[in-house]
Design a protein around this motif. Structure first.
Motif, PDB file in Angstrom:
ATOM      1  N   ALA A  63       0.880  -1.050  -0.068  1.00 12.80           N
ATOM      2  CA  ALA A  63       0.070   0.047   0.054  1.00 12.80           C
ATOM      3  C   ALA A  63       0.895   1.247   0.026  1.00 12.80           C
ATOM      4  CB  ALA A  63      -0.874   0.094   1.252  1.00 12.80           C
ATOM      5  N   GLU A  64       1.902   1.262   0.721  1.00 16.98           N
ATOM      6  CA  GLU A  64       2.903   2.462   0.740  1.00 16.98           C
ATOM      7  C   GLU A  64       3.580   2.548  -0.522  1.00 16.98           C
ATOM      8  OE1 GLU A  64       5.188   5.731   2.278  1.00 16.98           O
ATOM      9  OE2 GLU A  64       3.417   4.564   3.054  1.00 16.98           O
ATOM     10  N   VAL A  65       3.903   1.421  -1.213  1.00 17.78           N
ATOM     11  CA  VAL A  65       4.202   1.727  -2.751  1.00 17.78           C
ATOM     12  C   VAL A  65       3.382   2.343  -3.504  1.00 17.78           C
ATOM     13  CG1 VAL A  65       5.065   0.303  -4.610  1.00 17.78           C
ATOM     14  CG2 VAL A  65       5.858  -0.182  -2.469  1.00 17.78           C
ATOM     15  N   GLN A  66       2.160   1.867  -3.360  1.00 12.45           N
ATOM     16  CA  GLN A  66       1.044   2.615  -4.244  1.00 12.45           C
ATOM     17  C   GLN A  66       0.976   3.802  -3.994  1.00 12.45           C
ATOM     18  OE1 GLN A  66      -2.770   0.954  -3.613  1.00 12.45           O
ATOM     19  NE2 GLN A  66      -3.509   1.339  -5.929  1.00 12.45           N
ATOM     20  N   LYS A  67       0.898   4.360  -2.644  1.00 15.45           N
ATOM     21  CA  LYS A  67       0.941   5.603  -2.224  1.00 15.45           C
ATOM     22  C   LYS A  67       1.937   6.563  -2.860  1.00 15.45           C
ATOM     23  CE  LYS A  67       1.007   8.493   1.884  1.00 15.45           C
ATOM     24  NZ  LYS A  67       1.279   8.551   3.442  1.00 15.45           N
ATOM     25  N   ARG A  68       3.122   5.989  -2.812  1.00 13.90           N
ATOM     26  CA  ARG A  68       4.354   6.610  -3.011  1.00 13.90           C
ATOM     27  C   ARG A  68       4.408   6.712  -4.688  1.00 13.90           C
ATOM     28  NH1 ARG A  68       9.595   5.516   0.614  1.00 13.90           N
ATOM     29  NH2 ARG A  68       8.869   5.775   2.405  1.00 13.90           N
ATOM     30  N   LEU A  69       3.742   5.815  -5.531  1.00 14.64           N
ATOM     31  CA  LEU A  69       3.805   6.201  -6.740  1.00 14.64           C
ATOM     32  C   LEU A  69       2.954   7.186  -7.347  1.00 14.64           C
ATOM     33  CD1 LEU A  69       3.392   2.285  -7.978  1.00 14.64           C
ATOM     34  CD2 LEU A  69       5.209   3.859  -8.630  1.00 14.64           C
ATOM     35  N   GLY A  70       2.018   7.715  -6.477  1.00 13.43           N
ATOM     36  CA  GLY A  70       1.187   8.887  -6.703  1.00 13.43           C
ATOM     37  C   GLY A  70       0.406   8.792  -7.917  1.00 13.43           C
ATOM     38  N   ALA A  71       0.708   9.995  -8.608  1.00 16.15           N
ATOM     39  CA  ALA A  71       0.083  10.163 -10.110  1.00 16.15           C
ATOM     40  C   ALA A  71       0.364   8.976 -11.056  1.00 16.15           C
ATOM     41  CB  ALA A  71       0.164  11.355 -10.821  1.00 16.15           C
ATOM     42  N   ASN A  72       1.402   8.296 -10.716  1.00 14.63           N
ATOM     43  CA  ASN A  72       1.819   7.426 -11.455  1.00 14.63           C
ATOM     44  C   ASN A  72       1.437   6.018 -11.387  1.00 14.63           C
ATOM     45  OD1 ASN A  72       3.840   8.655 -13.271  1.00 14.63           O
ATOM     46  ND2 ASN A  72       5.138   9.078 -11.613  1.00 14.63           N
ATOM     47  N   ALA A  73       0.526   5.740 -10.355  1.00 12.94           N
ATOM     48  CA  ALA A  73       0.121   4.591 -10.049  1.00 12.94           C
ATOM     49  C   ALA A  73      -0.687   3.792 -11.062  1.00 12.94           C
ATOM     50  CB  ALA A  73      -0.655   4.918  -8.747  1.00 12.94           C
ATOM     51  N   PRO A  74      -1.496   4.491 -11.719  1.00 15.90           N
ATOM     52  CA  PRO A  74      -2.246   3.795 -12.955  1.00 15.90           C
ATOM     53  C   PRO A  74      -1.379   3.309 -13.982  1.00 15.90           C
ATOM     54  CG  PRO A  74      -3.319   5.878 -12.481  1.00 15.90           C
ATOM     55  CD  PRO A  74      -1.922   5.796 -11.700  1.00 15.90           C
ATOM     56  N   LYS A  75       0.174   3.608 -14.091  1.00 14.72           N
ATOM     57  CA  LYS A  75       1.021   3.065 -15.099  1.00 14.72           C
ATOM     58  C   LYS A  75       1.411   1.673 -14.456  1.00 14.72           C
ATOM     59  CE  LYS A  75       2.348   7.672 -16.317  1.00 14.72           C
ATOM     60  NZ  LYS A  75       3.633   8.635 -16.201  1.00 14.72           N
ATOM     61  N   VAL A  76       1.038   1.371 -13.298  1.00 19.51           N
ATOM     62  CA  VAL A  76       1.808  -0.042 -12.945  1.00 19.51           C
ATOM     63  C   VAL A  76       0.299  -0.909 -12.346  1.00 19.51           C
ATOM     64  CG1 VAL A  76       3.241  -1.196 -11.053  1.00 19.51           C
ATOM     65  CG2 VAL A  76       3.716   1.132 -11.802  1.00 19.51           C
ATOM     66  N   LYS A  77       0.530  -2.288 -12.887  1.00 20.42           N
ATOM     67  CA  LYS A  77      -0.519  -3.113 -12.430  1.00 20.42           C
ATOM     68  C   LYS A  77      -0.064  -3.794 -10.999  1.00 20.42           C
ATOM     69  CE  LYS A  77      -3.809  -6.025 -13.636  1.00 20.42           C
ATOM     70  NZ  LYS A  77      -4.857  -5.734 -14.839  1.00 20.42           N
ATOM     71  N   MET A  78      -0.864  -3.369 -10.044  1.00 21.51           N
ATOM     72  CA  MET A  78      -0.487  -3.841  -8.611  1.00 21.51           C
ATOM     73  C   MET A  78      -1.351  -4.857  -8.535  1.00 21.51           C
ATOM     74  SD  MET A  78       0.769  -0.452  -6.750  1.00 21.51           S
ATOM     75  CE  MET A  78       1.446  -1.415  -5.323  1.00 21.51           C
ATOM     76  N   VAL A  79      -0.950  -6.252  -7.933  1.00 22.87           N
ATOM     77  CA  VAL A  79      -1.907  -7.398  -7.777  1.00 22.87           C
ATOM     78  C   VAL A  79      -1.564  -7.987  -6.635  1.00 22.87           C
ATOM     79  CG1 VAL A  79      -2.892  -9.391  -8.710  1.00 22.87           C
ATOM     80  CG2 VAL A  79      -2.449  -7.719 -10.267  1.00 22.87           C
ATOM     81  N   SER A  80      -2.726  -8.197  -5.590  1.00 20.41           N
ATOM     82  CA  SER A  80      -2.159  -8.905  -4.423  1.00 20.41           C
ATOM     83  C   SER A  80      -2.891 -10.434  -4.650  1.00 20.41           C
ATOM     84  CB  SER A  80      -2.834  -8.332  -3.273  1.00 20.41           C
ATOM     85  OG  SER A  80      -1.820  -7.283  -2.722  1.00 20.41           O
ATOM     86  N   VAL A  81      -2.102 -11.478  -4.518  1.00 21.15           N
ATOM     87  CA  VAL A  81      -2.721 -12.778  -4.503  1.00 21.15           C
ATOM     88  C   VAL A  81      -2.677 -13.200  -3.083  1.00 21.15           C
ATOM     89  CG1 VAL A  81      -2.223 -14.883  -5.393  1.00 21.15           C
ATOM     90  CG2 VAL A  81      -1.823 -13.165  -6.930  1.00 21.15           C
ATOM     91  N   ARG A  82      -4.071 -13.678  -2.779  1.00 24.48           N
ATOM     92  CA  ARG A  82      -4.175 -14.256  -1.366  1.00 24.48           C
ATOM     93  C   ARG A  82      -4.420 -15.710  -1.392  1.00 24.48           C
ATOM     94  NH1 ARG A  82      -9.829 -11.857   0.594  1.00 24.48           N
ATOM     95  NH2 ARG A  82     -10.953 -13.775  -0.413  1.00 24.48           N
ATOM     96  N   SER A  83      -3.870 -16.565  -0.501  1.00 27.98           N
ATOM     97  CA  SER A  83      -4.040 -17.840  -0.703  1.00 27.98           C
ATOM     98  C   SER A  83      -4.403 -18.553   0.832  1.00 27.98           C
ATOM     99  CB  SER A  83      -2.865 -18.617  -1.089  1.00 27.98           C
ATOM    100  OG  SER A  83      -2.791 -19.815  -1.095  1.00 27.98           O
ATOM    101  N   THR A  84      -5.438 -19.360   0.720  1.00 30.98           N
ATOM    102  CA  THR A  84      -5.455 -20.134   2.098  1.00 30.98           C
ATOM    103  C   THR A  84      -5.013 -21.388   1.917  1.00 30.98           C
ATOM    104  OG1 THR A  84      -7.633 -18.904   2.475  1.00 30.98           O
ATOM    105  CG2 THR A  84      -7.662 -20.718   3.625  1.00 30.98           C
ATOM    106  N   PRO A  85      -3.940 -21.756   2.747  1.00 31.73           N
ATOM    107  CA  PRO A  85      -3.162 -23.150   2.499  1.00 31.73           C
ATOM    108  C   PRO A  85      -4.227 -23.969   2.966  1.00 31.73           C
ATOM    109  CG  PRO A  85      -2.098 -21.703   4.224  1.00 31.73           C
ATOM    110  CD  PRO A  85      -3.199 -20.910   3.632  1.00 31.73           C
ATOM    111  N   LYS A  86      -4.033 -25.244   2.431  1.00 30.67           N
ATOM    112  CA  LYS A  86      -4.676 -26.456   2.765  1.00 30.67           C
ATOM    113  C   LYS A  86      -4.218 -26.868   4.439  1.00 30.67           C
ATOM    114  CE  LYS A  86      -6.582 -28.126  -1.131  1.00 30.67           C
ATOM    115  NZ  LYS A  86      -6.693 -29.474  -2.303  1.00 30.67           N
TER     116      LYS A  86
END
Length: 92
Positions: A63-86
């Motif tokens: 989230a901090e990286v996204q904040k620091r990107l500021g106006a450039n944030a839309p130029k980067v695809k940020m994806v969080s992948v969450r997993s629930t381990p078996k």
């Protein structure tokens, strides 16, 4: 007074994304490789839903990286992948 952030070094890597289906937060089932491939650089964050130690820190950092990107944030695809381990039982 805040300390200046360290200099940034750009790196690039090429990976083959596995052909898997994931479920987005809106419930849509999507092909992972297709979801990532929109021409923008990709930042990935992987977390376990049951992780209570480093995962919240990783999410906060993302989230901090996204904040620091500021106006450039839309130029980067940020994806969080969450997993629930078996849960598996150990033999024996």
């Amino acid at each position: 007074m805040m300390e200046a952030p360290p200099p940034v070094t750009r790196s690039q890597a090429n990976y083959t994304v596995p052909d898997v289906t994931l479920v987005r937060s809106d419930g849509a089932q999507v092909n992972f490789a297709h979801e990532l491939d929109d021409g923008r650089p990709v930042l990935l964050n992987f977390i376990y839903t049951t992780c209570t130690t480093i995962c919240p820190v990783l999410s906060q950092t993302f989230a901090e990286v996204q904040k620091r990107l500021g106006a450039n944030a839309p130029k980067v695809k940020m994806v969080s992948v969450r997993s629930t381990p078996k849960k598996t039982r150990r033999p024996g």
